[in-house]
Design an enzyme around this catalytic site. Structure first.
Site, PDB file in Angstrom:
ATOM      1  N   GLU A 144      -9.393 -10.793  -7.599  1.00 39.78           N
ATOM      2  CA  GLU A 144      -8.575  -9.582  -7.440  1.00 39.78           C
ATOM      3  C   GLU A 144      -7.449  -9.465  -8.475  1.00 39.78           C
ATOM      4  OE1 GLU A 144      -7.318  -9.870  -3.340  1.00 39.78           O
ATOM      5  OE2 GLU A 144      -9.344  -9.517  -2.584  1.00 39.78           O
ATOM      6  N   LYS A 169       0.835  -1.201   0.000  1.00 37.53           N
ATOM      7  CA  LYS A 169       0.000   0.000   0.000  1.00 37.53           C
ATOM      8  C   LYS A 169       0.877   1.261   0.000  1.00 37.53           C
ATOM      9  CE  LYS A 169      -3.989  -2.280   2.184  1.00 37.53           C
ATOM     10  NZ  LYS A 169      -4.828  -2.374   3.412  1.00 37.53           N
ATOM     11  N   PHE A 180     -15.347   2.945   7.413  1.00 37.99           N
ATOM     12  CA  PHE A 180     -13.975   3.242   7.008  1.00 37.99           C
ATOM     13  C   PHE A 180     -13.785   3.266   5.488  1.00 37.99           C
ATOM     14  CE2 PHE A 180     -14.280  -1.370   7.726  1.00 37.99           C
ATOM     15  CZ  PHE A 180     -13.760  -1.884   6.550  1.00 37.99           C
ATOM     16  N   THR A 191      -5.089  -7.512  10.766  1.00 38.55           N
ATOM     17  CA  THR A 191      -5.479  -6.292  10.054  1.00 38.55           C
ATOM     18  C   THR A 191      -4.999  -5.025  10.766  1.00 38.55           C
ATOM     19  OG1 THR A 191      -7.437  -7.431   9.216  1.00 38.55           O
ATOM     20  CG2 THR A 191      -7.459  -5.022   9.112  1.00 38.55           C
ATOM     21  N   ARG A 240       2.793  -6.458   9.086  1.00 38.76           N
ATOM     22  CA  ARG A 240       2.073  -5.363   9.747  1.00 38.76           C
ATOM     23  C   ARG A 240       2.609  -5.121  11.155  1.00 38.76           C
ATOM     24  NH1 ARG A 240      -3.789  -7.324   7.502  1.00 38.76           N
ATOM     25  NH2 ARG A 240      -3.946  -5.958   5.672  1.00 38.76           N
ATOM     26  N   ARG A 249      -1.134 -14.465   4.084  1.00 39.62           N
ATOM     27  CA  ARG A 249      -1.890 -13.850   5.188  1.00 39.62           C
ATOM     28  C   ARG A 249      -1.127 -14.008   6.505  1.00 39.62           C
ATOM     29  NH1 ARG A 249      -6.710 -10.733   4.290  1.00 39.62           N
ATOM     30  NH2 ARG A 249      -7.558 -11.543   6.228  1.00 39.62           N
TER      31      ARG A 249
HETATM   32  N1  UDP Z   1      -9.757  -1.027   7.380  1.00 40.72           N
HETATM   33  C1  UDP Z   1      -9.781   0.156   8.112  1.00 40.72           C
HETATM   34  N2  UDP Z   1     -10.501   0.164   9.287  1.00 40.72           N
HETATM   35  C2  UDP Z   1     -11.185  -0.922   9.737  1.00 40.72           C
HETATM   36  C3  UDP Z   1     -11.140  -2.106   8.987  1.00 40.72           C
HETATM   37  C4  UDP Z   1     -10.423  -2.126   7.808  1.00 40.72           C
HETATM   38  O1  UDP Z   1      -9.191   1.146   7.731  1.00 40.72           O
HETATM   39  O2  UDP Z   1     -11.816  -0.856  10.809  1.00 40.72           O
HETATM   40  C5  UDP Z   1      -9.012  -1.046   6.114  1.00 40.72           C
HETATM   41  C6  UDP Z   1      -7.618  -1.648   6.253  1.00 40.72           C
HETATM   42  O3  UDP Z   1      -6.756  -0.964   5.336  1.00 40.72           O
HETATM   43  C7  UDP Z   1      -7.843  -3.079   5.788  1.00 40.72           C
HETATM   44  C8  UDP Z   1      -8.876  -2.884   4.681  1.00 40.72           C
HETATM   45  O4  UDP Z   1      -9.710  -1.841   5.165  1.00 40.72           O
HETATM   46  O5  UDP Z   1      -6.654  -3.684   5.331  1.00 40.72           O
HETATM   47  C9  UDP Z   1      -9.715  -4.104   4.342  1.00 40.72           C
HETATM   48  O6  UDP Z   1     -10.285  -4.596   5.537  1.00 40.72           O
HETATM   49  P1  UDP Z   1     -10.319  -6.163   5.827  1.00 40.72           P
HETATM   50  O7  UDP Z   1     -11.216  -6.391   6.980  1.00 40.72           O
HETATM   51  O8  UDP Z   1     -10.609  -6.887   4.555  1.00 40.72           O
HETATM   52  O9  UDP Z   1      -8.825  -6.459   6.317  1.00 40.72           O
HETATM   53  P2  UDP Z   1      -7.631  -7.259   5.636  1.00 40.72           P
HETATM   54  O10 UDP Z   1      -8.221  -8.371   4.806  1.00 40.72           O
HETATM   55  O11 UDP Z   1      -6.866  -6.257   4.804  1.00 40.72           O
HETATM   56  O12 UDP Z   1      -6.804  -7.763   6.782  1.00 40.72           O
HETATM   57 MG    MG Z   2      -9.687  -8.290   3.364  1.00 42.88          MG
END
Ligand code: UDP
Ligand code: MG
Length: 136
Positions: free
Chosen positions: A127, A10, A58, A92, A103, A86
């Protein structure tokens, strides 16, 4: 079974100069790079990638973040590539992500969590063509 996953470094990862070190982790884990491109994500691409999150609190800030600078879009291939990526990426929220994960090591806050990784083989197959339409 060999599968592919979509991983996107990102804008914060590129801006802060972590791209090389992050890519190294996927190589070290034994995954094969199948595609890589630095690009500015278009509105159409971000909306397609994050379609499942439309309407969430968000969502707007997520799209603003993804458009805040160039990303590095990648595809990685290997046995269990989706789950492995993952695992390397971590939780996340960087504040919750374990040390040793991408992360956990490079991220600070949820708003800028360094990297995207497909959450299933089906998601990956959806994707990948958003960013690499010609990839066979
Ligand atoms: N995100 C955020 N706030 C939240 C949840 C998600 O900003 O409360 C953003 C974050 O960049 C995340 C993306 O939205 O990576 C996609 O969310 P997802 O739950 O799919 O998480 P990921 O699969 O990326 O772990
Ligand atoms: Mg996701």
């Amino acid at each position: 079974m060999s599968e592919r996953t979509y991983v996107m470094l990102k804008p914060d990862a590129v801006r802060r100069g972590f791209a090389g070190r992050i890519l190294q982790r996927f190589e070290d884990a034994g995954l094969q790079m199948a595609a890589m491109q630095r690009l500015a994500v278009s509105e159409a691409q971000s909306k397609a990638l994050y379609a499942e999150h439309e309407g969430k609190p968000f969502y707007d800030s997520l799209l603003t973040y993804i458009h805040s600078g160039p990303v590095v879009a990648t595809v990685w291939e290997g046995t269990g590539a989706v789950a492995l990526a993952r695992k390397l990426i971590g939780a996340t929220d960087p504040a919750q992500a374990a040390p040793g994960t991408i992360r956990g090591d490079f991220g600070l806050v949820m708003d800028e969590n360094v990297v995207h990784g497909s959450d299933s083989a089906e998601s990956a197959e959806r994707e990948i063509p958003i960013f690499f339409p010609g990839l066979d």
